[in-house]
Scaffold this motif. Structure first.
Motif, PDB file in Angstrom:
ATOM      1  N   VAL A   1      -6.692  11.123  -3.681  1.00 30.52           N
ATOM      2  CA  VAL A   1      -5.905  10.006  -3.146  1.00 30.52           C
ATOM      3  C   VAL A   1      -6.413   8.691  -3.719  1.00 30.52           C
ATOM      4  CG1 VAL A   1      -5.336   8.701  -1.064  1.00 30.52           C
ATOM      5  CG2 VAL A   1      -5.239  11.196  -1.024  1.00 30.52           C
ATOM      6  N   ALA A   2      -7.723   8.531  -3.755  1.00 31.67           N
ATOM      7  CA  ALA A   2      -8.307   7.291  -4.256  1.00 31.67           C
ATOM      8  C   ALA A   2      -7.978   7.059  -5.723  1.00 31.67           C
ATOM      9  CB  ALA A   2      -9.826   7.315  -4.048  1.00 31.67           C
TER      10      ALA A   2
ATOM     11  N   ASP B   1       0.820  -1.213   0.000  1.00 25.97           N
ATOM     12  CA  ASP B   1       0.000   0.000   0.000  1.00 25.97           C
ATOM     13  C   ASP B   1       0.854   1.264   0.000  1.00 25.97           C
ATOM     14  OD1 ASP B   1       1.034  -0.182   2.534  1.00 25.97           O
ATOM     15  OD2 ASP B   1      -0.819   0.359   3.561  1.00 25.97           O
TER      16      ASP B   1
ATOM     17  N   GLN C   1       1.133   3.429  -7.105  1.00 26.55           N
ATOM     18  CA  GLN C   1       1.490   2.066  -6.706  1.00 26.55           C
ATOM     19  C   GLN C   1       1.996   1.265  -7.904  1.00 26.55           C
ATOM     20  OE1 GLN C   1       1.008   0.723  -3.402  1.00 26.55           O
ATOM     21  NE2 GLN C   1       2.248  -0.971  -4.187  1.00 26.55           N
TER      22      GLN C   1
ATOM     23  N   THR D   1       1.161   8.956  -1.760  1.00 25.35           N
ATOM     24  CA  THR D   1       0.236   9.949  -2.320  1.00 25.35           C
ATOM     25  C   THR D   1      -0.371  10.808  -1.217  1.00 25.35           C
ATOM     26  OG1 THR D   1      -0.303   8.485  -4.175  1.00 25.35           O
ATOM     27  CG2 THR D   1      -1.861  10.255  -3.681  1.00 25.35           C
ATOM     28  N   ARG D   2      -0.805  10.174  -0.155  1.00 24.59           N
ATOM     29  CA  ARG D   2      -1.414  10.912   0.952  1.00 24.59           C
ATOM     30  C   ARG D   2      -0.396  11.841   1.610  1.00 24.59           C
ATOM     31  NH1 ARG D   2      -6.114  10.127   3.184  1.00 24.59           N
ATOM     32  NH2 ARG D   2      -6.394   8.071   2.242  1.00 24.59           N
TER      33      ARG D   2
ATOM     34  N   ALA E   1      -3.551   7.002  -6.005  1.00 29.35           N
ATOM     35  CA  ALA E   1      -2.781   5.983  -5.292  1.00 29.35           C
ATOM     36  C   ALA E   1      -2.540   4.718  -6.116  1.00 29.35           C
ATOM     37  CB  ALA E   1      -3.473   5.644  -3.981  1.00 29.35           C
ATOM     38  N   PRO E   2      -3.536   4.169  -6.802  1.00 31.90           N
ATOM     39  CA  PRO E   2      -3.269   2.971  -7.594  1.00 31.90           C
ATOM     40  C   PRO E   2      -2.268   3.206  -8.725  1.00 31.90           C
ATOM     41  CG  PRO E   2      -5.638   3.255  -7.247  1.00 31.90           C
ATOM     42  CD  PRO E   2      -4.972   4.523  -6.814  1.00 31.90           C
TER      43      PRO E   2
ATOM     44  N   GLU F   1      -0.607   4.485  -1.793  1.00 33.77           N
ATOM     45  CA  GLU F   1      -1.535   5.319  -1.037  1.00 33.77           C
ATOM     46  C   GLU F   1      -0.807   6.149   0.010  1.00 33.77           C
ATOM     47  OE1 GLU F   1      -5.396   5.028   1.968  1.00 33.77           O
ATOM     48  OE2 GLU F   1      -4.746   3.267   0.841  1.00 33.77           O
ATOM     49  N   ARG F   2       0.144   5.532   0.706  1.00 34.07           N
ATOM     50  CA  ARG F   2       0.845   6.257   1.756  1.00 34.07           C
ATOM     51  C   ARG F   2       1.661   7.406   1.191  1.00 34.07           C
ATOM     52  NH1 ARG F   2       4.513   2.859   3.870  1.00 34.07           N
ATOM     53  NH2 ARG F   2       3.889   0.943   2.819  1.00 34.07           N
TER      54      ARG F   2
ATOM     55  N   GLU G   1      -9.511  13.483  -0.702  1.00 30.65           N
ATOM     56  CA  GLU G   1      -9.695  12.041  -0.577  1.00 30.65           C
ATOM     57  C   GLU G   1     -10.040  11.404  -1.915  1.00 30.65           C
ATOM     58  OE1 GLU G   1      -9.047  10.046   1.915  1.00 30.65           O
ATOM     59  OE2 GLU G   1      -8.320  11.762   3.075  1.00 30.65           O
TER      60      GLU G   1
END
Length: 205
Positions: A191-192, A94, A199, A100-101, A195-196, A97-98, A188
């Motif tokens: 991020v959603a 993950d 990743q 990106t956030r 993030a992928p 996501e971390r 948010e």
């Protein structure tokens, strides 16, 4: 009465804008000058005046205007340089996501966003400033992220650069150019969506 001999290149105590934190004052003044005037219109003399010191002290601490700019970038960019640590906290499953956030969180915070905006605007408008920004990003951020990936060096660096391009490009469009609906989208949601992709750049096949 003969005046005391001064060493060349070092300002006298009366000229230097005495008091603690002179280097920090110069950095803060430089960041504001670059943000307001841009790289080309900012001068060492103007930075010194804003900091309340003699121009010789600016040269003493930093050297050229390019070196002052690099120092102001490094201070302002320091929070982002902590990004590689998110790759070591837990699984790489993950990490997109971390990371990106973390990066978007820096841009969302007004205290860290303002100096980063100044840096990015200067880098866009001036090749010297852009070169300083590229060197800092490559040496301080991308290389550190790449070393956390268990991959051949060239592949790791490419993946880190692609992940950074995704996030820096988003920051440019959202915070600098302010392209809608990206500029007003909920963080948010971003991020959603991002993030992928990040990743995939870092750990995908």
């Amino acid at each position: 009465m003969t005046e005391p001999v001064r060493r060349r290149g070092r300002p006298s105590r009366t000229e230097s804008g005495g008091g603690p934190g002179r280097r920090e004052r110069i950095i803060a003044a430089a960041r504001e000058e670059f943000a307001e005037r841009g790289y080309e219109k900012t001068s060492v003399r103007g930075i010194a005046k804003a900091a309340g010191v003699d121009p010789a002290l600016v040269h003493h601490y930093f050297g050229t205007k390019e070196q002052v700019f690099a120092a102001s970038i490094e201070v302002a960019f320091a929070p982002a340089l902590e990004a590689p640590s998110v790759l070591t906290d837990g699984s790489l499953d993950d990490v997109g996501e971390r990371l990106t956030r973390f990066i978007l969180g820096i841009w969302e915070n007004p205290a860290t966003r303002a100096p980063l905006l100044a840096i990015l605007r200067s880098a866009v408008n001036n090749e010297v400033a852009a070169g300083v920004f590229r060197r800092l990003v490559a040496a301080q951020l991308l290389a550190r992220i790449g070393r956390r990936l268990d991959l051949p060096e060239q592949e790791a660096e490419l993946r880190a650069a692609l992940a950074a391009a995704q996030l820096v490009g988003t920051a440019m469009l959202r915070y600098v150019i302010k392209v809608e609906p990206l500029a007003s989208a909920d963080v948010e949601v971003l991020v959603a969506r991002l993030a992928p992709v990040v990743q995939g750049h870092l750990t995908g096949a």
